[in-house]
Design a protein around this motif. Structure first.
Motif, PDB file in Angstrom:
ATOM      1  N   ARG A  62       0.806  -1.228   0.000  1.00  8.68           N
ATOM      2  CA  ARG A  62       0.000   0.000   0.000  1.00  8.68           C
ATOM      3  C   ARG A  62       0.837   1.276   0.000  1.00  8.68           C
ATOM      4  O   ARG A  62       0.345   2.341  -0.307  1.00  8.68           O
ATOM      5  N   CYS A  63       2.119   1.173   0.305  1.00 12.08           N
ATOM      6  CA  CYS A  63       2.984   2.355   0.297  1.00 12.08           C
ATOM      7  C   CYS A  63       3.505   2.660  -1.104  1.00 12.08           C
ATOM      8  O   CYS A  63       4.232   3.628  -1.296  1.00 12.08           O
ATOM      9  N   TYR A  64       3.122   1.853  -2.101  1.00 13.09           N
ATOM     10  CA  TYR A  64       3.595   2.055  -3.476  1.00 13.09           C
ATOM     11  C   TYR A  64       2.799   3.178  -4.133  1.00 13.09           C
ATOM     12  O   TYR A  64       1.581   3.130  -4.213  1.00 13.09           O
ATOM     13  N   HIS A  65       3.508   4.193  -4.628  1.00 14.12           N
ATOM     14  CA  HIS A  65       2.894   5.369  -5.228  1.00 14.12           C
ATOM     15  C   HIS A  65       3.110   5.462  -6.734  1.00 14.12           C
ATOM     16  O   HIS A  65       2.845   6.508  -7.324  1.00 14.12           O
ATOM     17  N   GLY A  66       3.606   4.411  -7.338  1.00 13.32           N
ATOM     18  CA  GLY A  66       3.751   4.387  -8.789  1.00 13.32           C
ATOM     19  C   GLY A  66       4.724   5.421  -9.302  1.00 13.32           C
ATOM     20  O   GLY A  66       5.813   5.606  -8.771  1.00 13.32           O
ATOM     21  N   GLY A  67       4.298   6.141 -10.328  1.00  6.14           N
ATOM     22  CA  GLY A  67       5.178   7.058 -11.032  1.00  6.14           C
ATOM     23  C   GLY A  67       5.249   8.466 -10.478  1.00  6.14           C
ATOM     24  O   GLY A  67       5.459   9.409 -11.242  1.00  6.14           O
ATOM     25  N   VAL A  68       5.110   8.647  -9.163  1.00 10.12           N
ATOM     26  CA  VAL A  68       5.275  10.003  -8.636  1.00 10.12           C
ATOM     27  C   VAL A  68       6.723  10.437  -8.851  1.00 10.12           C
ATOM     28  O   VAL A  68       7.641   9.623  -8.794  1.00 10.12           O
ATOM     29  N   THR A  69       6.902  11.699  -9.109  1.00 17.80           N
ATOM     30  CA  THR A  69       8.248  12.232  -9.320  1.00 17.80           C
ATOM     31  C   THR A  69       8.968  12.389  -7.986  1.00 17.80           C
ATOM     32  O   THR A  69       8.343  12.319  -6.916  1.00 17.80           O
ATOM     33  N   LYS A  70      10.260  12.633  -8.055  1.00 16.66           N
ATOM     34  CA  LYS A  70      11.051  12.881  -6.851  1.00 16.66           C
ATOM     35  C   LYS A  70      10.479  14.068  -6.087  1.00 16.66           C
ATOM     36  O   LYS A  70      10.335  14.024  -4.866  1.00 16.66           O
ATOM     37  N   LYS A  71      10.127  15.122  -6.810  1.00 13.37           N
ATOM     38  CA  LYS A  71       9.559  16.324  -6.175  1.00 13.37           C
ATOM     39  C   LYS A  71       8.226  16.012  -5.496  1.00 13.37           C
ATOM     40  O   LYS A  71       7.989  16.428  -4.363  1.00 13.37           O
ATOM     41  N   GLN A  72       7.354  15.275  -6.184  1.00 14.31           N
ATOM     42  CA  GLN A  72       6.062  14.895  -5.590  1.00 14.31           C
ATOM     43  C   GLN A  72       6.278  14.027  -4.355  1.00 14.31           C
ATOM     44  O   GLN A  72       5.581  14.174  -3.350  1.00 14.31           O
ATOM     45  N   CYS A  73       7.250  13.138  -4.425  1.00 16.31           N
ATOM     46  CA  CYS A  73       7.586  12.274  -3.295  1.00 16.31           C
ATOM     47  C   CYS A  73       8.021  13.112  -2.093  1.00 16.31           C
ATOM     48  O   CYS A  73       7.564  12.892  -0.970  1.00 16.31           O
ATOM     49  N   GLU A  74       8.890  14.077  -2.339  1.00 19.92           N
ATOM     50  CA  GLU A  74       9.353  14.948  -1.263  1.00 19.92           C
ATOM     51  C   GLU A  74       8.190  15.718  -0.644  1.00 19.92           C
ATOM     52  O   GLU A  74       8.140  15.904   0.573  1.00 19.92           O
TER      53      GLU A  74
END
Length: 139
Positions: A7-19
């Motif tokens: 459930r912690c998998y966020h797919g193709g989020v960018t590094k910036k979105q992840c931060e």
């Protein structure tokens, strides 16, 4: 072989979105998994500690998972991503901090069909063309 994603998998989020996602949580030990932006079909484990996001590449070898970490950290192998996450929830396992707070994905996790391709075989596919066909070069 298909891999069930946690459930912690966020797919193709960018590094910036992840931060941004981890910063919004704002707690040391907040973590998520995302697709690597540089290596197609690979994953990154991202962990928040003191306003910094630490990114660890998830490697696969013989259908097992491990993290690319500092050379001083003993290599550990896991049969599933969930097993890997559970291991790194324990203190002093070689990450910047242990995993404590799961940043859940808003959408259900999907299956990654190419995730178990071994790291070592990545080099073989660097020159593969987009149509997956080859031509014979005549002398």
């Amino acid at each position: 072989m298909d891999v069930a994603m946690p459930r912690c998998y966020h797919g193709g989020v960018t590094k910036k979105q992840c931060e941004e996602l981890l910063g919004k949580k704002g707690k040391d030990g907040a973590f998520l998994l995302r697709d690597s932006e540089t290596l197609k079909g690979k994953l990154c484990l991202c962990v928040y500690k003191q306003n910094t996001v630490y990114t660890y590449r998830v490697q696969t070898s013989a259908g097992r998972f491990s993290l690319l970490a500092a050379e001083s950290v003993p290599k550990a192998y896991f049969n599933t991503l969930q097993e890997m996450i559970s291991h790194y929830k324990k203190k002093n396992q070689g990450l910047a901090t242990h995993l404590r707070f799961t940043v859940l994905s808003a959408t259900p996790p999907v299956i990654q069909p190419n995730l178990l391709q071994d790291q070592e075989s990545d080099v073989e596919h660097v020159y593969e063309n987009s149509y997956a066909t080859y031509v014979t070069v005549l002398p």
